[in-house]
Design a protein around this motif. Structure first.
Motif, short mmCIF file in Angstrom:
data_model
loop_
_atom_site.label_atom_id
_atom_site.label_comp_id
_atom_site.label_asym_id
_atom_site.label_seq_id
_atom_site.Cartn_x
_atom_site.Cartn_y
_atom_site.Cartn_z
N VAL A 199 70.96 -10.22 3.61
CA VAL A 199 71.69 -11.39 3.13
C VAL A 199 71.97 -11.24 1.64
N VAL A 200 73.20 -11.55 1.24
CA VAL A 200 73.57 -11.52 -0.17
C VAL A 200 73.97 -12.93 -0.59
N THR A 201 73.32 -13.44 -1.64
CA THR A 201 73.66 -14.76 -2.17
C THR A 201 74.35 -14.62 -3.52
N LYS A 202 73.67 -14.03 -4.49
CA LYS A 202 74.26 -13.78 -5.80
C LYS A 202 74.43 -12.29 -6.08
N GLY A 203 73.77 -11.47 -5.27
CA GLY A 203 73.93 -10.03 -5.40
C GLY A 203 72.96 -9.34 -6.35
N GLY A 204 71.91 -10.03 -6.77
CA GLY A 204 70.97 -9.44 -7.71
C GLY A 204 70.28 -8.19 -7.21
N ARG A 205 69.74 -8.23 -6.00
CA ARG A 205 69.06 -7.05 -5.44
C ARG A 205 70.06 -5.94 -5.16
N LEU A 208 74.86 5.65 13.18
CA LEU A 208 75.82 6.52 12.49
C LEU A 208 75.39 7.98 12.51
N GLY A 209 74.15 8.25 12.95
CA GLY A 209 73.63 9.61 12.90
C GLY A 209 73.38 10.05 11.46
N ALA A 210 73.04 9.09 10.61
CA ALA A 210 72.83 9.35 9.18
C ALA A 210 71.34 9.34 8.85
N ARG A 211 71.01 9.90 7.71
CA ARG A 211 69.66 9.85 7.18
C ARG A 211 69.43 8.45 6.62
N PHE A 212 68.17 8.01 6.61
CA PHE A 212 67.82 6.67 6.11
C PHE A 212 66.68 6.75 5.11
N ILE A 213 66.88 6.10 3.96
CA ILE A 213 65.80 5.94 2.98
C ILE A 213 65.81 4.49 2.51
N PHE A 214 64.73 4.10 1.84
CA PHE A 214 64.66 2.72 1.37
C PHE A 214 64.16 2.66 -0.06
N LEU A 215 64.51 1.57 -0.70
CA LEU A 215 64.03 1.25 -2.03
C LEU A 215 62.93 0.22 -1.87
N GLU A 216 61.91 0.29 -2.70
CA GLU A 216 60.83 -0.67 -2.59
C GLU A 216 60.56 -1.33 -3.93
N LYS A 217 59.86 -2.44 -3.88
CA LYS A 217 59.57 -3.19 -5.10
C LYS A 217 58.37 -2.60 -5.83
N VAL A 218 58.54 -2.43 -7.12
CA VAL A 218 57.46 -2.05 -8.02
C VAL A 218 57.56 -3.02 -9.20
N ASN A 219 56.55 -3.85 -9.37
CA ASN A 219 56.59 -4.88 -10.42
C ASN A 219 57.85 -5.74 -10.30
N ASP A 220 58.17 -6.13 -9.07
CA ASP A 220 59.31 -6.98 -8.73
C ASP A 220 60.68 -6.38 -9.06
N ARG A 221 60.74 -5.07 -9.25
CA ARG A 221 62.01 -4.36 -9.42
C ARG A 221 62.09 -3.29 -8.35
N LEU A 222 63.30 -2.99 -7.91
CA LEU A 222 63.46 -1.94 -6.90
C LEU A 222 63.26 -0.57 -7.53
N ALA A 223 62.72 0.34 -6.73
CA ALA A 223 62.49 1.70 -7.18
C ALA A 223 62.67 2.67 -6.01
N LEU A 224 63.13 3.86 -6.32
CA LEU A 224 63.22 4.94 -5.34
C LEU A 224 61.92 5.74 -5.45
N ARG A 225 61.16 5.77 -4.38
CA ARG A 225 59.85 6.41 -4.39
C ARG A 225 59.72 7.34 -3.19
N ARG A 226 58.50 7.75 -2.91
CA ARG A 226 58.12 8.54 -1.74
C ARG A 226 58.86 9.90 -1.65
N ASN A 227 59.26 10.40 -2.79
CA ASN A 227 59.98 11.68 -2.86
C ASN A 227 61.33 11.64 -2.13
N PHE A 228 61.88 10.43 -1.93
CA PHE A 228 63.22 10.34 -1.37
C PHE A 228 64.22 10.93 -2.37
N VAL A 229 65.25 11.56 -1.83
CA VAL A 229 66.24 12.21 -2.68
C VAL A 229 67.64 11.82 -2.21
N ILE A 230 68.51 11.56 -3.16
CA ILE A 230 69.94 11.35 -2.87
C ILE A 230 70.64 12.63 -3.32
#
Length: 183
Positions: free
Chosen positions: A118-124, A84-106
């Motif tokens: 894959v989505v089963t129940k949609g929790g993540r 898509l020619g888009a920027r890419f960032i990721f969320l990572e697990k911290v204490n089994d919860r997702l977090a935005l880290r590494r100075n990523f900015v939206i």
């Protein structure tokens, strides 16, 4: 079944990413089938094709930023962003919860797409959406390779799965006989 569904399923089967046995899903439910997307992600030509097929379902939406939750969405999210020619960032697990880290900015004007494997129940996905909604961006929707949910999902934004497969899931105390003897 659409041609893109057939092609997607073939890719998963060829790469042994669709497994059969007795699996405990992240949701805690049990299933006879499991999508091990890491298997397909070994083959970048297959990832490229799955991203192309997925992007076709976006109907030309303009995207500035692709976000993926670790670990599952990383490879496909990065490839979708690249195409898509888009920027890419990721969320990572911290204490089994997702977090935005590494100075990523939206950024406030970012047109954001969340990409998951894959989505089963949609929790993540819901965890990721909670993080994205903390920022005044234009959150356009969720894209996944596989939607294996058995109940309707409502993320409050469009949800676009490449492949919809409804394999039954079971609680541990309600396993069918044929799965009870498989570890």
């Amino acid at each position: 079944m659409e041609e893109s569904d057939k092609e997607t399923l073939t890719i998963f089967e060829e790469t042994q990413a669709l497994l059969k046995g007795h699996f405990i899903l992240r949701s805690g439910l049990r299933s006879e089938y499991f999508f091990q997307c890491a298997q397909v992600c070994q083959y970048l030509d297959k990832v490229t094709r799955l991203a192309e097929l997925s992007i076709n379902k976006l109907n030309g939406k303009s995207i500035d930023l692709v976000i993926a939750p670790a670990m599952g969405g990383l490879v496909i999210g990065q490839e979708v962003a690249r195409q898509l020619g888009a920027r890419f960032i990721f969320l990572e697990k911290v204490n089994d919860r997702l977090a935005l880290r590494r100075n990523f900015v939206i950024q406030p004007d970012d047109k954001v797409l969340l990409v998951e494997d894959v989505v089963t129940k949609g929790g993540r996905v819901m965890e990721a959406i909670e993080i994205i909604k903390q920022f005044p961006c234009n959150f356009l929707g969720v894209l996944s390779l596989v939607d294996r949910s058995t109940n309707p999902l409502n993320f409050g934004v469009p949800f676009v799965p490449l492949l919809k497969m409804q394999f039954p899931t079971y609680s541990a105390d309600q396993l069918p006989v044929h799965l009870q003897n498989i570890p």
